[in-house]
Design a protein around this motif. Structure first.
Motif, short mmCIF file in Angstrom:
data_model
loop_
_atom_site.label_atom_id
_atom_site.label_comp_id
_atom_site.label_asym_id
_atom_site.label_seq_id
_atom_site.Cartn_x
_atom_site.Cartn_y
_atom_site.Cartn_z
N ILE A 81 5.71 16.20 5.60
CA ILE A 81 4.98 16.42 4.34
C ILE A 81 4.84 15.11 3.58
CG2 ILE A 81 5.07 17.55 2.08
CD1 ILE A 81 6.42 19.95 3.49
N CYS A 82 5.94 14.35 3.50
CA CYS A 82 5.88 13.04 2.82
C CYS A 82 4.84 12.14 3.48
CB CYS A 82 7.25 12.36 2.86
SG CYS A 82 8.48 13.03 1.75
N ALA A 83 4.87 12.08 4.80
CA ALA A 83 3.93 11.21 5.52
C ALA A 83 2.49 11.60 5.23
CB ALA A 83 4.22 11.26 7.02
N VAL A 84 2.21 12.89 5.28
CA VAL A 84 0.84 13.35 5.02
C VAL A 84 0.43 13.02 3.58
CG1 VAL A 84 -0.61 15.42 4.79
CG2 VAL A 84 0.87 15.15 6.79
N MET A 85 1.33 13.25 2.64
CA MET A 85 1.02 12.95 1.24
C MET A 85 0.77 11.46 1.04
SD MET A 85 3.79 15.57 -0.46
CE MET A 85 3.60 15.08 -2.16
N LEU A 86 1.55 10.63 1.71
CA LEU A 86 1.37 9.19 1.58
C LEU A 86 0.06 8.71 2.23
CD1 LEU A 86 5.04 8.05 2.23
CD2 LEU A 86 3.78 7.82 0.07
N VAL A 87 -0.28 9.30 3.36
CA VAL A 87 -1.50 8.92 4.06
C VAL A 87 -2.76 9.34 3.30
CG1 VAL A 87 -2.86 9.34 6.15
CG2 VAL A 87 -0.44 8.78 6.35
N ILE A 88 -2.72 10.53 2.70
CA ILE A 88 -3.92 11.00 2.00
C ILE A 88 -4.04 10.46 0.58
CG2 ILE A 88 -4.03 13.12 3.38
CD1 ILE A 88 -3.06 14.64 0.86
N CYS A 89 -2.98 9.92 0.04
CA CYS A 89 -2.98 9.45 -1.34
C CYS A 89 -4.14 8.50 -1.66
CB CYS A 89 -1.65 8.79 -1.67
SG CYS A 89 -1.53 8.24 -3.38
N PRO A 90 -4.45 7.52 -0.83
CA PRO A 90 -5.56 6.61 -1.18
C PRO A 90 -6.91 7.31 -1.29
CG PRO A 90 -4.25 5.68 0.59
CD PRO A 90 -3.78 7.09 0.39
N PHE A 91 -7.03 8.49 -0.70
CA PHE A 91 -8.31 9.18 -0.67
C PHE A 91 -8.44 10.25 -1.77
CE2 PHE A 91 -7.14 7.84 3.62
CZ PHE A 91 -8.17 6.93 3.85
N LEU A 92 -7.39 10.41 -2.57
CA LEU A 92 -7.43 11.42 -3.64
C LEU A 92 -8.02 10.85 -4.92
CD1 LEU A 92 -4.00 13.16 -3.10
CD2 LEU A 92 -6.24 13.90 -2.30
N GLN A 122 6.42 7.32 -7.52
CA GLN A 122 5.76 6.15 -8.11
C GLN A 122 4.24 6.29 -8.06
OE1 GLN A 122 6.81 3.82 -9.89
NE2 GLN A 122 8.84 3.14 -9.29
N LEU A 123 3.74 6.96 -7.03
CA LEU A 123 2.30 7.16 -6.89
C LEU A 123 1.76 8.25 -7.80
CD1 LEU A 123 2.01 6.78 -3.03
CD2 LEU A 123 1.02 5.25 -4.77
N GLY A 124 2.66 8.95 -8.48
CA GLY A 124 2.23 9.93 -9.47
C GLY A 124 2.14 11.36 -8.99
N TYR A 125 2.73 11.67 -7.84
CA TYR A 125 2.74 13.07 -7.41
C TYR A 125 3.52 13.91 -8.41
CZ TYR A 125 0.43 12.43 -2.92
OH TYR A 125 -0.50 12.19 -1.94
N ALA A 126 3.16 15.16 -8.53
CA ALA A 126 3.74 16.08 -9.51
C ALA A 126 5.22 16.32 -9.23
CB ALA A 126 2.99 17.41 -9.47
N PRO A 127 5.98 16.64 -10.28
CA PRO A 127 7.40 16.93 -10.10
C PRO A 127 7.66 18.02 -9.05
CG PRO A 127 6.94 16.65 -12.42
CD PRO A 127 5.62 16.63 -11.71
N TRP A 128 6.81 19.06 -8.99
CA TRP A 128 7.05 20.13 -8.01
C TRP A 128 6.96 19.60 -6.58
CZ3 TRP A 128 3.60 21.23 -4.26
CH2 TRP A 128 2.27 20.87 -4.46
N ALA A 129 6.10 18.60 -6.34
CA ALA A 129 5.97 18.02 -5.00
C ALA A 129 7.23 17.24 -4.64
CB ALA A 129 4.74 17.13 -4.92
N ILE A 130 7.77 16.52 -5.59
CA ILE A 130 9.01 15.77 -5.36
C ILE A 130 10.17 16.73 -5.14
CG2 ILE A 130 10.58 14.02 -6.31
CD1 ILE A 130 7.61 13.09 -5.64
N GLN A 131 10.20 17.81 -5.92
CA GLN A 131 11.24 18.84 -5.75
C GLN A 131 11.15 19.47 -4.36
OE1 GLN A 131 10.56 21.53 -8.98
NE2 GLN A 131 10.96 19.98 -10.52
N LEU A 132 9.94 19.72 -3.90
CA LEU A 132 9.74 20.33 -2.59
C LEU A 132 10.28 19.43 -1.47
CD1 LEU A 132 8.45 22.49 -0.67
CD2 LEU A 132 6.40 21.05 -0.71
N VAL A 133 9.79 18.21 -1.40
CA VAL A 133 10.20 17.34 -0.30
C VAL A 133 11.66 16.90 -0.45
CG1 VAL A 133 7.89 16.57 0.29
CG2 VAL A 133 9.20 15.26 -1.37
N GLY A 134 12.10 16.68 -1.67
CA GLY A 134 13.50 16.31 -1.90
C GLY A 134 14.44 17.46 -1.57
#
Length: 134
Positions: free
Chosen positions: A123-134, A74-86
């Motif tokens: 990885i999910c936690a880090v991505m979620l935490v850094i998202c507001p700063f990207l 929902q936050l717009g991360y790339a499909p490859w990132a979702i594939q990785l964590v999923g």
């Protein structure tokens, strides 16, 4: 030419697959309860203890994984990132019960299953935490 699958659809695919893993483990517990005539808990039966913990462990980790994967999409991360964590989460949740079922101490599949699960969640936690700063 096939249409490229977007992040939210990848999140849906992994969420559905993880739910199916949870349901399969639940069915395994129900079958074991019927087989061993256990109404609650494990009834002192080792096989029931393993089945119950396999399901319980999945029930503890899968909801957080699904929530994180969907939120990342929902936050717009790339499909490859979702594939990785999923993919990491799904692999970990499939592998773990086989290692838990194995006898003779801590089995490598149990360790690998948890390592993949934790890696996905971290990885999910880090991505979620850094998202507001990207």
């Amino acid at each position: 030419m096939p249409t490229e699958i977007d992040s939210l659809h990848w999140a849906a695919l992994f969420s559905g697959a993880l739910i199916l893993v949870l349901v399969a483990l639940s069915i395994h517990v129900v079958i074991g309860r019927n087989k061993h005539r256990v109404l609650l808990g494990d009834g002192g039966n080792a096989a029931m203890s393993v089945a119950s913990r396999s399901f319980g462990n999945a029930a503890e980790y899968i909801p957080a994984g699904i929530a994180a994967i969907i939120l990342l999409a929902q936050l717009g991360y790339a499909p490859w990132a979702i594939q990785l964590v999923g993919g990491l989460m799904l692999a970990g949740r499939i592998i773990h019960p086989f290692g838990l079922k194995a006898t003779g101490g801590v089995h490598p599949l149990r360790v690998a299953g948890m390592a993949l699960t934790w890696t996905s969640l971290i990885i999910c936690a880090v991505m979620l935490v850094i998202c507001p700063f990207l």
